[in-house]
Design a protein around this motif. Structure first.
Motif, PDB file in Angstrom:
ATOM      1  N   MET A  72       0.864  -1.181   0.000  1.00  0.00           N
ATOM      2  CA  MET A  72       0.000   0.000   0.000  1.00  0.00           C
ATOM      3  C   MET A  72       0.902   1.232   0.000  1.00  0.00           C
ATOM      4  SD  MET A  72      -3.063   1.100   2.644  1.00  0.00           S
ATOM      5  CE  MET A  72      -2.007   1.538   4.025  1.00  0.00           C
ATOM      6  N   LYS A  73       0.896   1.954  -1.104  1.00  0.00           N
ATOM      7  CA  LYS A  73       1.799   3.090  -1.253  1.00  0.00           C
ATOM      8  C   LYS A  73       1.002   4.298  -1.733  1.00  0.00           C
ATOM      9  CE  LYS A  73       6.679   3.358  -2.331  1.00  0.00           C
ATOM     10  NZ  LYS A  73       7.807   2.640  -2.938  1.00  0.00           N
ATOM     11  N   PHE A  74       1.465   5.483  -1.411  1.00  0.00           N
ATOM     12  CA  PHE A  74       0.733   6.699  -1.743  1.00  0.00           C
ATOM     13  C   PHE A  74       1.557   7.560  -2.692  1.00  0.00           C
ATOM     14  CE2 PHE A  74      -0.773   5.129   2.248  1.00  0.00           C
ATOM     15  CZ  PHE A  74      -2.146   5.260   2.158  1.00  0.00           C
ATOM     16  N   LEU A  75       0.912   7.988  -3.780  1.00  0.00           N
ATOM     17  CA  LEU A  75       1.573   8.795  -4.805  1.00  0.00           C
ATOM     18  C   LEU A  75       0.794  10.084  -5.011  1.00  0.00           C
ATOM     19  CD1 LEU A  75       2.035   5.955  -7.453  1.00  0.00           C
ATOM     20  CD2 LEU A  75       3.722   6.682  -5.756  1.00  0.00           C
ATOM     21  N   SER A  76       1.478  11.097  -5.500  1.00  0.00           N
ATOM     22  CA  SER A  76       0.784  12.329  -5.880  1.00  0.00           C
ATOM     23  C   SER A  76      -0.035  12.054  -7.135  1.00  0.00           C
ATOM     24  CB  SER A  76       1.790  13.448  -6.138  1.00  0.00           C
ATOM     25  OG  SER A  76       2.597  13.124  -7.260  1.00  0.00           O
ATOM     26  N   ALA A  77      -0.999  12.934  -7.435  1.00  0.00           N
ATOM     27  CA  ALA A  77      -1.868  12.733  -8.600  1.00  0.00           C
ATOM     28  C   ALA A  77      -1.056  12.715  -9.893  1.00  0.00           C
ATOM     29  CB  ALA A  77      -2.924  13.837  -8.650  1.00  0.00           C
ATOM     30  N   SER A  78      -0.070  13.597 -10.015  1.00  0.00           N
ATOM     31  CA  SER A  78       0.727  13.665 -11.242  1.00  0.00           C
ATOM     32  C   SER A  78       1.581  12.401 -11.402  1.00  0.00           C
ATOM     33  CB  SER A  78       1.629  14.901 -11.212  1.00  0.00           C
ATOM     34  OG  SER A  78       2.466  14.885 -10.072  1.00  0.00           O
ATOM     35  N   THR A  79       2.170  11.942 -10.310  1.00  0.00           N
ATOM     36  CA  THR A  79       2.974  10.712 -10.370  1.00  0.00           C
ATOM     37  C   THR A  79       2.098   9.524 -10.717  1.00  0.00           C
ATOM     38  OG1 THR A  79       4.477  11.598  -8.686  1.00  0.00           O
ATOM     39  CG2 THR A  79       4.572   9.230  -9.084  1.00  0.00           C
ATOM     40  N   ASN A  80       0.889   9.496 -10.149  1.00  0.00           N
ATOM     41  CA  ASN A  80      -0.031   8.397 -10.426  1.00  0.00           C
ATOM     42  C   ASN A  80      -0.412   8.357 -11.903  1.00  0.00           C
ATOM     43  OD1 ASN A  80      -1.845   6.242  -9.386  1.00  0.00           O
ATOM     44  ND2 ASN A  80      -3.439   7.641 -10.166  1.00  0.00           N
TER      45      ASN A  80
ATOM     46  N   ARG B 126       1.454   9.376 -14.412  1.00  0.00           N
ATOM     47  CA  ARG B 126       2.610   8.862 -15.152  1.00  0.00           C
ATOM     48  C   ARG B 126       2.716   7.342 -15.010  1.00  0.00           C
ATOM     49  NH1 ARG B 126       5.254  13.504 -13.028  1.00  0.00           N
ATOM     50  NH2 ARG B 126       6.437  12.226 -11.542  1.00  0.00           N
ATOM     51  N   VAL B 127       2.429   6.843 -13.826  1.00  0.00           N
ATOM     52  CA  VAL B 127       2.465   5.389 -13.603  1.00  0.00           C
ATOM     53  C   VAL B 127       1.393   4.703 -14.445  1.00  0.00           C
ATOM     54  CG1 VAL B 127       2.086   3.559 -11.904  1.00  0.00           C
ATOM     55  CG2 VAL B 127       3.473   5.540 -11.297  1.00  0.00           C
ATOM     56  N   ASP B 128       0.186   5.295 -14.458  1.00  0.00           N
ATOM     57  CA  ASP B 128      -0.903   4.719 -15.261  1.00  0.00           C
ATOM     58  C   ASP B 128      -0.552   4.726 -16.746  1.00  0.00           C
ATOM     59  OD1 ASP B 128      -2.440   4.192 -13.074  1.00  0.00           O
ATOM     60  OD2 ASP B 128      -3.698   5.989 -13.243  1.00  0.00           O
ATOM     61  N   SER B 129       0.044   5.826 -17.211  1.00  0.00           N
ATOM     62  CA  SER B 129       0.439   5.915 -18.621  1.00  0.00           C
ATOM     63  C   SER B 129       1.498   4.875 -18.952  1.00  0.00           C
ATOM     64  CB  SER B 129       0.990   7.319 -18.929  1.00  0.00           C
ATOM     65  OG  SER B 129       0.030   8.300 -18.657  1.00  0.00           O
ATOM     66  N   PHE B 130       2.435   4.680 -18.061  1.00  0.00           N
ATOM     67  CA  PHE B 130       3.498   3.695 -18.279  1.00  0.00           C
ATOM     68  C   PHE B 130       2.923   2.278 -18.338  1.00  0.00           C
ATOM     69  CE2 PHE B 130       6.500   0.644 -16.408  1.00  0.00           C
ATOM     70  CZ  PHE B 130       7.545   0.738 -17.322  1.00  0.00           C
ATOM     71  N   LEU B 131       1.994   1.967 -17.411  1.00  0.00           N
ATOM     72  CA  LEU B 131       1.430   0.618 -17.362  1.00  0.00           C
ATOM     73  C   LEU B 131       0.534   0.330 -18.566  1.00  0.00           C
ATOM     74  CD1 LEU B 131       0.529   0.371 -13.555  1.00  0.00           C
ATOM     75  CD2 LEU B 131       2.413  -0.765 -14.748  1.00  0.00           C
ATOM     76  N   SER B 132      -0.144   1.384 -19.069  1.00  0.00           N
ATOM     77  CA  SER B 132      -1.058   1.173 -20.193  1.00  0.00           C
ATOM     78  C   SER B 132      -0.343   1.171 -21.542  1.00  0.00           C
ATOM     79  CB  SER B 132      -2.147   2.249 -20.189  1.00  0.00           C
ATOM     80  OG  SER B 132      -1.566   3.524 -20.328  1.00  0.00           O
ATOM     81  N   ALA B 133       0.939   1.583 -21.541  1.00  0.00           N
ATOM     82  CA  ALA B 133       1.696   1.656 -22.803  1.00  0.00           C
ATOM     83  C   ALA B 133       2.031   0.262 -23.316  1.00  0.00           C
ATOM     84  CB  ALA B 133       2.968   2.447 -22.573  1.00  0.00           C
TER      85      ALA B 133
END
Length: 680
Positions: free
Chosen positions: A663-671, A673-680
């Motif tokens: 369970m980790k917490f990220l800022s909205a902007s970082t989240n 970027r993570v979503d974009s990376f995973l969906s690529a």
């Protein structure tokens, strides 16, 4: 105070408060000293010593703030043996009833064992010798100033130094307890607690307290277990919950859901917890951001975050400055108070004549005097024991630490009894034990004497262990003699239980520490167990061998300012105590020692402890009587349950079993970027 400057064990209870209870035990036979030391008491002490060693080790390795555990030791000892005697009694097999003397023996043994867990230095001066800590210090990281930790030599070291202090103060027991009638508030409070347990009314309350402690323990244990499932990697789980936002989290301001430190906060005085929070706000909220803005000017921008020549150096050495300022003030102040009181008492009427009952105030005092003087420990045996054990230690210490010569150890043992007397006498007056301060002074003296090229860092840290062990054990033993005096426990039984508890501590403390050391990254500033005092104690040794040349730019000016500030704050407190009594303003001035602890760690544990204080404050407002009766039981359960989860968690870590969820917490902007990376 937190146990870094060995704290008060509870509320001070005057002799007159305890005196009235002796009539309640008039018809109860006092067992012989041999019968006070029972097999069930020894087994119970062994079990509780293990539990308390785990608790103290975890607290030592996380923040170093350790509350008094006397109440928990006495209460759990009562609960276990009482349950056993009731069960055996129903079977018709009970041969000896459970007495307050037996309860005192258990409590003494457990506290002696957990005291070794503190003075053993596994989270301070011993860990400061390790390559892990030396790597953070940069300077002094040479083979002759570093020692690999191992269970074998740590156990040998503790057995060599831990028993000497027991014999250093024994010849003065009658002078301290009978002649000068020193209060020893923790020992008196513990005696009051044990006496109350064994009266009919007290036994009923104790049963309720045990049940409350058990419920608190179970809840805390399963809460810690629940948290484990979300901590698959570093920075995961509730312990990294950004309670006040991500920016505050980066500055180490967050609530980490630790039941342990909520419980610690319920036991520690309010001003201790507030001082910790003030220190955290001042350092991480104001001071460190200002110094970090000088990056590239005051210190190199290329240094790693853990380097003592960078921002970490300011954090460590400014904390050391405040601790040394606070410690040296109290040492000097205590010497003055002790000397003044000692001279005043010598001019007054001397020791009550042991053979003249006419001088003894009342029945209670006659009873106590009789049993305290009944089973004496010969002074010749005590002196011979000190000389013999000191000689053994002088021979063994240079074999473990080649940097420390036999004459260094001899000098320490020549001066140690004087310091042990000062500490034990001062502790009897004020309930302050300054063992860690004497240890820090020893580091500076011996590290400077030996020098960097000859292994002065290691020599200083090892000499700290010699001094702390003697001075700490001496004051603890005299506290126990006071407890024994007020519960009619034999001095021989007290001494035996102290020796037994010390032996258990010398064995359990390194083993429990080694378990944590192998399972976790102990000493990592960013980890779960940063062991802050290891680097601080090594920093003191570096100051001793290198002087102030090891400090970053402008750090010396700040060190002097913070040292003076700590002295002045303490001086102000003492002046207000003496001359300003109407409003008690001194009670609202923060403690420099407590303020210094979060300089290195941040605010998270201070927030936990303040929440514990808030819970207790609200509880006292609603029902002061119940809060006083059950607050310590709830706090002890929270500490025990959360700390004991560390054992199965460490076993899982050693077995390579990871938690299933991160369970980790990220800022909205970082989240994003993570979503974009995973969906690529």
């Amino acid at each position: 105070m937190p146990k870094e400057d060995r704290d008060s064990g509870g509320e001070a209870v005057g002799d007159e408060d305890v005196a009235a209870v002796e009539k309640a035990f008039e018809e109860t036979e006092v067992p012989s000293w041999q019968n006070q030391i029972t097999i069930r008491a020894m087994l119970t002490s062994l079990l509780l010593s293990f539990v308390f060693n785990v608790i103290v080790c975890k607290l030592n390795l996380s923040t170093g703030v350790i509350p008094s555990l006397n109440v928990a030791a006495g209460l759990l000892g009562f609960a276990i043996v009482k349950a056993w005697t009731v069960l055996i009694g129903k079977c018709g097999l009970l041969k000896q009833p459970f007495t307050r003397q037996e309860n005192t023996v258990i409590q003494t043994c457990v506290v002696a064992s957990s005291g070794i867990a503190f003075s053993s230095g596994t989270a301070s001066y011993l860990l400061g010798m390790s390559p892990r800590t030396a790597a953070q210090a940069d300077t002094g990281n040479t083979p002759i100033n570093v020692k690999q930790l191992s269970v074998g030599w740590m156990i040998a070291f503790l057995f060599a130094v831990s028993f000497v202090g027991l014999f250093s103060i024994v010849p003065l027991r009658k002078v301290m307890i009978l002649k000068y009638k020193l209060t020893y508030p923790s020992g008196t409070a513990t005696a009051y607690l044990i006496n109350s347990f064994h009266t009919p009314k007290g036994a009923k309350l104790a049963k309720k307290q045990v049940w409350v402690l058990f419920k608190s323990f179970v809840g805390s244990f399963f809460w810690a277990c629940f948290q484990w499932f979300f901590s698959a990697a570093d920075g995961c789980g509730f312990s990294s919950f950004p309670t006040f936002g991500l920016e505050a989290f980066k500055k180490r301001f967050y609530f980490d859901f630790s039941a342990t430190y909520v419980g610690v906060g319920m036991i520690c005085p309010y001003m201790v917890n507030v001082s910790l929070l003030i220190g955290a706000i001042f350092s991480w909220g104001i001071l460190w951001p200002v110094i970090e803005s000088k990056k590239g000017v005051w210190y190199s921008a290329d240094l790693p975050g853990s380097s003592l020549h960078g921002i970490q150096g300011y954090r460590v050495f400014l904390a050391i400055a405040m601790m040394l300022g606070d410690g040296l003030f109290h040492v000097v102040y205590m010497v003055i108070v002790t000397g003044k009181s000692f001279l005043q008492r010598r001019s007054q009427t001397s020791l009550l004549n042991e053979s003249t009952d006419g001088q003894i105030a009342n029945f209670d005092e006659r009873q106590r005097m009789q049993y305290f003087l009944k089973d004496q420990i010969p002074n010749t045996s005590a002196v011979a024991g000190y000389v013999l054990l000191a000689a053994v230690s002088i021979g063994v210490m240079p074999q473990i630490f080649h940097q420390l010569k036999w004459y260094h150890v001899l000098v320490a043992y020549i001066f140690a009894p004087i310091l042990a007397f000062c500490n034990a006498y001062g502790c009897g007056l004020t309930d302050w034990s300054l063992a860690s301060n004497y240890g820090k002074i020893a580091i500076l003296i011996f590290s400077s004497w030996v020098g960097l090229e000859n292994g002065g860092v290691l020599a200083g840290l090892a000499s700290c262990g010699v001094m702390m062990s003697i001075v700490s054990t001496a004051s603890d033993l005299m506290q126990d003699f006071k407890t024994g005096y007020l519960t009619l426990s034999s001095p021989r039984a007290m001494f035996f239980s102290q020796v037994y508890g010390t032996a258990i501590g010398c064995l359990f403390s390194p083993l429990v520490f080694w378990f944590f050391y192998k399972a976790y990254s102990v000493g990592d500033p960013e980890g779960s167990y940063p062991a802050p005092y290891a680097l601080m104690y090594r920093g003191i040794a570096l100051l001793g061998v290198e002087g102030f040349s090891s400090l970053p730019k402008n750090c010396l000016k700040l060190v002097i300012m913070f040292f003076i500030a700590a002295v002045l704050i303490n001086l102000l407190i003492e002046i207000l105590k003496k001359y300003e009594t109407k409003y008690g303003i001194y009670r609202f001035i923060p403690s420099p020692m407590c303020m210094a602890i979060p300089f290195y760690l941040g605010a998270y544990f201070a927030i936990d402890m303040c929440i514990g204080s808030l819970i207790l404050f609200i509880w006292e407002k609603k029902n002061k009587k119940k809060a006083r009766e059950f607050g310590p039981a709830v706090a002890s359960g929270l500490i025990c349950g959360d700390s004991l989860w560390g054992i199965p968690a460490a076993i899982l870590a050693l077995a390579g079993v990871q938690a299933p969820i991160c369970m980790k917490f990220l800022s909205a902007s970082t989240n994003q970027r993570v979503d974009s990376f995973l969906s690529a």
